[in-house]
Design a protein around this motif. Structure first.
Motif, PDB file in Angstrom:
ATOM      1  N   TRP A  88       9.203  -7.344  -2.110  1.00  0.00           N
ATOM      2  CA  TRP A  88       8.459  -6.120  -1.810  1.00  0.00           C
ATOM      3  C   TRP A  88       8.492  -5.080  -3.378  1.00  0.00           C
ATOM      4  N   SER A  89       7.674  -4.403  -3.393  1.00  0.00           N
ATOM      5  CA  SER A  89       7.342  -3.454  -4.524  1.00  0.00           C
ATOM      6  C   SER A  89       7.351  -2.123  -4.067  1.00  0.00           C
ATOM      7  N   ASP A  90       8.196  -1.272  -4.181  1.00  0.00           N
ATOM      8  CA  ASP A  90       8.029   0.387  -3.641  1.00  0.00           C
ATOM      9  C   ASP A  90       6.746   0.861  -4.332  1.00  0.00           C
ATOM     10  N   ALA A  91       6.870   0.674  -5.630  1.00  0.00           N
ATOM     11  CA  ALA A  91       5.635   1.484  -6.344  1.00  0.00           C
ATOM     12  C   ALA A  91       4.312   0.970  -5.946  1.00  0.00           C
ATOM     13  N   ALA A  92       4.185  -0.501  -5.689  1.00  0.00           N
ATOM     14  CA  ALA A  92       2.790  -0.896  -5.286  1.00  0.00           C
ATOM     15  C   ALA A  92       2.603  -0.372  -3.779  1.00  0.00           C
ATOM     16  N   ALA A  93       3.683  -0.028  -3.155  1.00  0.00           N
ATOM     17  CA  ALA A  93       3.298   0.100  -1.663  1.00  0.00           C
ATOM     18  C   ALA A  93       3.053   1.836  -1.609  1.00  0.00           C
ATOM     19  N   LYS A  94       3.529   2.386  -2.708  1.00  0.00           N
ATOM     20  CA  LYS A  94       3.238   4.031  -2.781  1.00  0.00           C
ATOM     21  C   LYS A  94       1.815   3.984  -3.228  1.00  0.00           C
ATOM     22  N   LYS A  95       1.395   3.255  -4.046  1.00  0.00           N
ATOM     23  CA  LYS A  95       0.070   3.148  -4.527  1.00  0.00           C
ATOM     24  C   LYS A  95      -1.033   2.689  -3.381  1.00  0.00           C
TER      25      LYS A  95
ATOM     26  N   PHE B 192      -2.314  -2.812 -10.848  1.00  0.00           N
ATOM     27  CA  PHE B 192      -2.193  -3.760  -9.831  1.00  0.00           C
ATOM     28  C   PHE B 192      -3.452  -4.346  -9.329  1.00  0.00           C
ATOM     29  N   GLY B 193      -3.210  -5.678  -8.973  1.00  0.00           N
ATOM     30  CA  GLY B 193      -4.068  -6.368  -8.014  1.00  0.00           C
ATOM     31  C   GLY B 193      -4.260  -5.537  -6.485  1.00  0.00           C
ATOM     32  N   GLU B 194      -5.408  -6.048  -5.917  1.00  0.00           N
ATOM     33  CA  GLU B 194      -5.455  -5.025  -4.683  1.00  0.00           C
ATOM     34  C   GLU B 194      -6.468  -6.030  -3.828  1.00  0.00           C
ATOM     35  N   ASN B 195      -5.791  -6.170  -2.398  1.00  0.00           N
ATOM     36  CA  ASN B 195      -6.652  -6.741  -1.427  1.00  0.00           C
ATOM     37  C   ASN B 195      -6.850  -5.846  -0.431  1.00  0.00           C
ATOM     38  N   LEU B 196      -7.867  -5.827   0.395  1.00  0.00           N
ATOM     39  CA  LEU B 196      -8.392  -4.657   1.419  1.00  0.00           C
ATOM     40  C   LEU B 196      -8.482  -5.500   2.675  1.00  0.00           C
ATOM     41  N   ALA B 197      -8.294  -4.884   3.788  1.00  0.00           N
ATOM     42  CA  ALA B 197      -8.757  -5.356   5.179  1.00  0.00           C
ATOM     43  C   ALA B 197      -8.972  -4.165   5.928  1.00  0.00           C
ATOM     44  N   ALA B 198      -9.879  -4.463   6.972  1.00  0.00           N
ATOM     45  CA  ALA B 198     -10.155  -3.452   8.062  1.00  0.00           C
ATOM     46  C   ALA B 198     -10.674  -4.068   9.454  1.00  0.00           C
TER      47      ALA B 198
ATOM     48  N   TYR C  28      -0.522  -5.779  -5.688  1.00  0.00           N
ATOM     49  CA  TYR C  28       0.325  -6.708  -6.145  1.00  0.00           C
ATOM     50  C   TYR C  28       0.481  -6.736  -7.846  1.00  0.00           C
ATOM     51  N   ALA C  29       1.774  -6.937  -8.006  1.00  0.00           N
ATOM     52  CA  ALA C  29       2.306  -6.857  -9.542  1.00  0.00           C
ATOM     53  C   ALA C  29       3.019  -8.153 -10.001  1.00  0.00           C
ATOM     54  N   PRO C  30       2.618  -8.787 -11.238  1.00  0.00           N
ATOM     55  CA  PRO C  30       1.470  -8.378 -11.998  1.00  0.00           C
ATOM     56  C   PRO C  30       0.131  -8.831 -11.074  1.00  0.00           C
ATOM     57  N   PRO C  31      -0.896  -8.081 -11.445  1.00  0.00           N
ATOM     58  CA  PRO C  31      -2.087  -8.509 -10.881  1.00  0.00           C
ATOM     59  C   PRO C  31      -2.727 -10.119 -10.977  1.00  0.00           C
ATOM     60  N   GLY C  32      -3.688 -10.518 -10.516  1.00  0.00           N
ATOM     61  CA  GLY C  32      -4.184 -11.763 -10.640  1.00  0.00           C
ATOM     62  C   GLY C  32      -5.616 -11.845 -10.615  1.00  0.00           C
ATOM     63  N   ASN C  33      -6.176 -12.954 -10.495  1.00  0.00           N
ATOM     64  CA  ASN C  33      -7.363 -13.158 -10.413  1.00  0.00           C
ATOM     65  C   ASN C  33      -8.417 -12.809 -11.872  1.00  0.00           C
ATOM     66  N   TYR C  34      -7.827 -13.564 -12.827  1.00  0.00           N
ATOM     67  CA  TYR C  34      -8.502 -13.273 -14.255  1.00  0.00           C
ATOM     68  C   TYR C  34      -9.574 -14.626 -14.248  1.00  0.00           C
TER      69      TYR C  34
END
Length: 145
Positions: free
Chosen positions: A25-32, A51-57, A133-139
């Protein structure tokens, strides 16, 4: 959320050698993630920094937290590991971020929203999930593992 991510990483196919390290868990990533989730916009945060980022709705109650991660992990069926591409017309970037070897941390947030519903006026209330996500992926051109 971390456990669901780590289950998905442990079940990656083809089997990663060596095994993917578990995320923490990353508190910094969670805060963002939390600051963006409360904006109730179903789009990537243009100011998410490194940060990498995933979204869901989903409509309220439709998904649990593990369901969200499963929806991302289920994209694996459309990912061609050898070609490092997704099947035409499909989305795989959520999956590849979940299993990105160099990613070590995740931080997530969810909020109930009453504006900007991606489901239209018939479903004005919706649940928004954001994981960073840290470090980000999907390069582009790189294999997730």
């Amino acid at each position: 959320m971390v456990a669901a991510h780590n289950r998905a990483r442990a079940q990656a196919k083809p089997t990663p050698k060596p095994a993917l390290p578990p995320l923490t868990w990353s508190d910094a990533a969670a805060k963002k993630a939390a600051s963006w989730a409360k904006e109730c916009k179903f789009e990537h945060n243009p100011n998410r920094g490194d940060f990498g980022e995933n979204l869901a709705a989903a409509t309220p109650g439709a998904w649990t937290t593990p369901d969200v991660v499963k929806s991302w992990a289920d994209e694996a069926v459309d990912y061609d590991f050898m070609k490092r591409t997704c099947k035409k017309g499909k989305v795989c970037g959520h999956y590849t971020q979940v299993v990105w070897r160099k990613t070590t941390q995740v931080g997530c947030a969810t909020v109930m929203c009453n504006k900007n519903s991606p489901f239209g006026s018939q479903h004005p209330t919706w649940q928004n999930w954001v994981c960073n996500y840290a470090p980000p992926g999907n390069y582009i051109g790189q294999s997730p593992y």
